[in-house]
Write an enzyme that holds these catalytic residues in place. Structure first.
Site, PDB file in Angstrom:
ATOM      1  N   LYS A  72       0.815  -1.221   0.000  1.00  0.00           N
ATOM      2  CA  LYS A  72       0.000   0.000   0.000  1.00  0.00           C
ATOM      3  C   LYS A  72       0.849   1.272   0.000  1.00  0.00           C
ATOM      4  CE  LYS A  72      -0.741   0.074   5.018  1.00  0.00           C
ATOM      5  NZ  LYS A  72      -0.028   1.322   5.325  1.00  0.00           N
ATOM      6  N   THR A  73       1.962   1.267   0.740  1.00  0.00           N
ATOM      7  CA  THR A  73       2.803   2.471   0.773  1.00  0.00           C
ATOM      8  C   THR A  73       3.369   2.752  -0.611  1.00  0.00           C
ATOM      9  OG1 THR A  73       3.384   2.016   3.079  1.00  0.00           O
ATOM     10  CG2 THR A  73       4.778   3.570   1.883  1.00  0.00           C
ATOM     11  N   GLN A 131      -8.290  -5.086   8.936  1.00  0.00           N
ATOM     12  CA  GLN A 131      -7.207  -4.731   9.851  1.00  0.00           C
ATOM     13  C   GLN A 131      -7.600  -3.577  10.771  1.00  0.00           C
ATOM     14  OE1 GLN A 131      -3.015  -5.120   8.241  1.00  0.00           O
ATOM     15  NE2 GLN A 131      -4.092  -4.982   6.292  1.00  0.00           N
ATOM     16  N   ASP A 162      -3.720   7.255   4.563  1.00  0.00           N
ATOM     17  CA  ASP A 162      -3.277   5.889   4.825  1.00  0.00           C
ATOM     18  C   ASP A 162      -4.006   5.356   6.059  1.00  0.00           C
ATOM     19  OD1 ASP A 162      -1.853   3.541   4.673  1.00  0.00           O
ATOM     20  OD2 ASP A 162      -0.057   4.344   5.634  1.00  0.00           O
ATOM     21  N   GLU A 163      -4.153   4.031   6.144  1.00  0.00           N
ATOM     22  CA  GLU A 163      -4.824   3.376   7.284  1.00  0.00           C
ATOM     23  C   GLU A 163      -6.196   3.994   7.537  1.00  0.00           C
ATOM     24  OE1 GLU A 163      -3.572   0.768   8.352  1.00  0.00           O
ATOM     25  OE2 GLU A 163      -1.392   0.844   8.321  1.00  0.00           O
ATOM     26  N   ARG A 212       1.281 -10.998  10.007  1.00  0.00           N
ATOM     27  CA  ARG A 212       2.617 -10.439  10.255  1.00  0.00           C
ATOM     28  C   ARG A 212       3.697 -11.440   9.833  1.00  0.00           C
ATOM     29  NH1 ARG A 212       1.229  -6.134   9.493  1.00  0.00           N
ATOM     30  NH2 ARG A 212      -0.729  -7.189   9.036  1.00  0.00           N
TER      31      ARG A 212
END
Length: 729
Positions: free
Chosen positions: A38-39, A254, A223-224, A603
């Protein structure tokens, strides 16, 4: 400008990523599954917007942590070069802080306002409770009051409305919340919630300010997005205006911060808030092997929801997640330690820094710390007190805050008592009364006749602060000013009175704060004290992760968000822990617990372990536990069961299957070997061995209690023989 953008913007992107990057100026929701890059999409979209003619200064990209903002800043600079410096890449709080610095007077603040952290807030709430003639008791605990106030602000609600009328707390919370907000204004201070809430209020009430920022920022990227609360949602809507040039990147699966106000409906209802919005799912995972993703997908499908990413990977099938059921929490920790020793051995090939142990509650870490320490396995507990939360740093910052903001009574109270100067509570109450009556602050009060009513020691203290204010930067370089404050306040002399070891450690930390000021000046900026305090107030150092340290990382599942490790142990996979017992009667809470487990599972890059116990001693009681329902959600076919002895049969100190009596496994043998012996008679001088602390010598035995002095610096331990896992040697 276009020529300054280095390389091909679309190079290395998969088809879905390209679709998101090349999307036009209409609203866009990028459903970014775990590990889907995503980044990379955010940075490349910024580059695409600039190449499409959007001025760099018109782009505002917001995220939630300084670490994430820093990473975006570095990657943007690497991709687009000089234009990256003109793009605003920031956290929500840092952006709002800068807005308030410019327009403080519009919301009843003055320049130099303080930003209160959790400890400052708690001190202020306690002060309000006292002034209202209430008590900080179980009926009105400061921590709970603060949580209610914060939650209410995030949803723009009355804190009292969040408490059941039958709850004794309901009689107090409304009055305390009102007193707390008044006290913030009196102290010329804001808390972290108010940083955002006051900017929202300003935009709603002052059209000229809103228009200034709408003209400046024509394109927003968030973001997020699943972690935004109601106030942040409304702030973004106002900034976006009628054109709605918003790119939201997030993943409902998430969303794990409901307890602090995150509203999952923001991402679910994105299309309603921004009509005509496109939705692009990112499903290719670049982190984990496929069998780990199969387990994660199976788990999260049990939740309701739309816009879900079905994760897949080209990294190969890999190992299926492992499942181990231990007898108790000691067996759980021993199993994890055994696995780590194998994984970091010659055959395993992993580093300690590539391994994480995750748990639902902080209390679970104790047994792991003891066990890893005894095995000489290096570890770090992530989330310990950060640098800016250490006592000595908080003390010094209190001095600096009251020097920058003479109205900050909370910081003054802390500074006035460290070191002790004979300024007691009555003196501080007298000062507070005089300040309120005169409408003054601690700087202007000394020029008024009322100052003569103050006790001499308090008056001298205020005069000392006044002398330091005459040296405020830029009159004195920032590092030199901090050194002068440390000396003239007597704080460095106070540190000399402490134990030698403690004194040295605290001196080192205080000197490190001076180093922070030196680093700021080396950037070539002229920074005043207010700007410096703003920077360090917005540091999120609760995550104290030392990524360069070769240590196993112990952390809560919440702390693991945004991180990745080749090897992950999810421990305490039991009903009552994961999912947590507090969620048993609430379907929304249960779904959040499932998302939390999903975050933990995703993770992992190569090896994922789930570990549970048949019984567990926690919070002072032992109870039998059922395996987590989340294991059933994943399905037995997607996991492989692992026994404690699966690879240790031939190692010294372990019995192989042929030597085990009655078919007991090695872990059961170890438990039996150290089973409490209620009939044993101990006397001083007997040598014993404890399952965890090792060999020791009995120093007393009376009324069923035994005291043992253990080797290797473990110290003297007092235990009930009925429960102690010891045996004579």
């Amino acid at each position: 400008m276009k020529d300054e953008i280095q390389g091909s913007i679309l190079e290395g992107l998969n088809p879905r990523q390209k679709q998101a990057v090349e999307h036009g100026h209409a609203p866009l929701l990028v459903v970014a599954g775990a590990g889907s890059g995503k980044t990379r999409v955010i940075i490349h979209r910024i580059a695409h917007l600039i190449r499409s003619g959007v001025r760099p200064g018109g782009i505002l990209a917001l995220t939630f942590t300084n670490k994430a903002a820093g990473e975006m800043r570095e990657r943007a600079a690497a991709l687009i070069g000089e234009p990256a410096r003109m793009v605003t890449l920031s956290t929500f709080h840092s952006f709002c802080y800068r807005v308030l610095r410019r327009y403080a007077d519009r919301v009843g603040l003055r320049q130099g306002f303080s930003v209160y952290d959790a400890s400052d807030q708690k001190a202020l709430v306690k002060h309000c409770i006292k002034k209202l003639n209430l008590r900080d008791t179980d009926e009105a605990p400061a921590d709970k009051i603060l949580h209610l106030i914060s939650y209410a602000k995030n949803f723009r609600k009355d804190p009292g409305a969040l408490v059941d009328s039958n709850n004794p707390l309901s009689r107090h919370v409304g009055a305390i919340a009102q007193a707390y907000e008044r006290a913030l204004i009196e102290n010329n201070a804001v808390d972290f919630d108010n940083l955002i809430l006051k900017v929202l209020d300003m935009f709603e009430q002052h059209a000229d300010v809103l228009e200034t920022y709408r003209q400046r920022y024509t394109h927003l990227l968030v973001d997020e997005y699943q972690d935004t609360n109601r106030v942040q949602f409304l702030l973004l809507q106002l900034l976006a205006g009628p054109h709605g040039h918003v790119t939201a990147v997030g993943d409902q699966d998430q969303s794990i911060y409901r307890w602090r106000g995150a509203d999952i409906s923001n991402i679910i209802d994105f299309g309603s808030a921004y009509p005509g919005a496109a939705v692009v799912p990112l499903e290719q995972n670049y982190r984990s092997t496929q069998r780990i993703l199969n387990a994660a997908n199976s788990l999260i499908r049990k939740n309701r929801g739309t816009h879900r990413a079905n994760l897949w990977s080209e990294l190969g099938d890999g190992d299926a997640p492992f499942l181990h059921n231990a007898l108790d929490e000691r067996g759980e920790a021993e199993f994890v330690a055994d696995e780590i020793m194998h994984l970091t051995g010659a055959e395993g090939g992993f580093k300690h820094s590539e391994i994480a142990i995750l748990f639902r509650t902080r209390a679970q870490s104790r047994v792991f710390e003891e066990t890893l320490s005894l095995r000489n396995i290096p570890y770090q507990v992530v989330g310990l007190t950060g640098f800016y939360q250490r006592k000595e740093i908080k003390d010094v910052i209190a001095y600096l805050k009251v020097l920058a903001n003479p109205s900050d009574f909370v910081s003054l109270a802390r500074a006035g008592n460290t070191p002790r100067r004979g300024i007691g509570p009555k003196s501080m109450e007298k000062l507070e009364t005089l300040l309120a009556a005169a409408g003054a602050d601690t700087q202007t009060l000394l020029d008024l006749p009322e100052a003569k009513e103050l006790p001499g020691k308090l008056r001298d203290f205020l005069k000392m602060l006044g002398g330091l204010r005459d040296k405020l930067p830029p009159a004195t370089p920032l590092p030199e000013f901090i050194k002068a404050a440390l000396t003239e306040t007597g704080y460095m002399k106070f540190l000399d009175t402490l134990d030698a070891v403690e004194s040295e450690a605290r001196r080192e930390n205080v000197n490190e704060l001076v180093s922070v000021a030196v680093e700021v000046e080396r950037l070539g900026e002229t920074v005043d004290l207010e700007t410096f305090l703003g920077r360090i107030s917005l540091q999120s150092d609760i995550d104290s992760l030392r990524e360069d340290a070769d240590t196993v990382k112990l952390m809560t599942l919440h702390s693991a968000k945004g991180l990745e490790f080749p090897v992950v142990f999810i421990t305490g996979a039991e009903e009552g822990l994961l999912p947590h017992y507090s969620s048993k009667d609430d379907n929304e809470e249960l779904e959040e617990e499932r998302r939390l487990c999903y975050v933990g599972a995703t993770r992992s890059k190569q090896r994922l372990y789930f570990v549970c116990c048949s019984s567990r001693l926690l919070f002072g009681s032992t109870r039998g536990n059922l395996p987590s329902r989340f294991l059933e959600d994943i399905g037995a076919a997607r996991m492989q069961t692992l026994e404690a002895s699966h690879r240790y049969e031939d190692e010294p100190g372990f019995l192989d299957d042929g030597e085990e009596s009655d078919g007991m496994k090695n872990e059961q043998c170890a438990a039996a070997m150290f089973a409490p012996d209620n009939d044993a008679k101990y006397k001083c001088g007997d040598f014993v061995e404890h399952r965890i602390w090792g060999r020791g010598c009995v120093v007393s035995f009376k009324d069923g209690e035994i005291c043992v002095a253990f080797d290797h610096g473990q110290g003297i331990k007092r235990m009930a023989v009925e429960f102690a896992p010891i045996r004579k040697v």
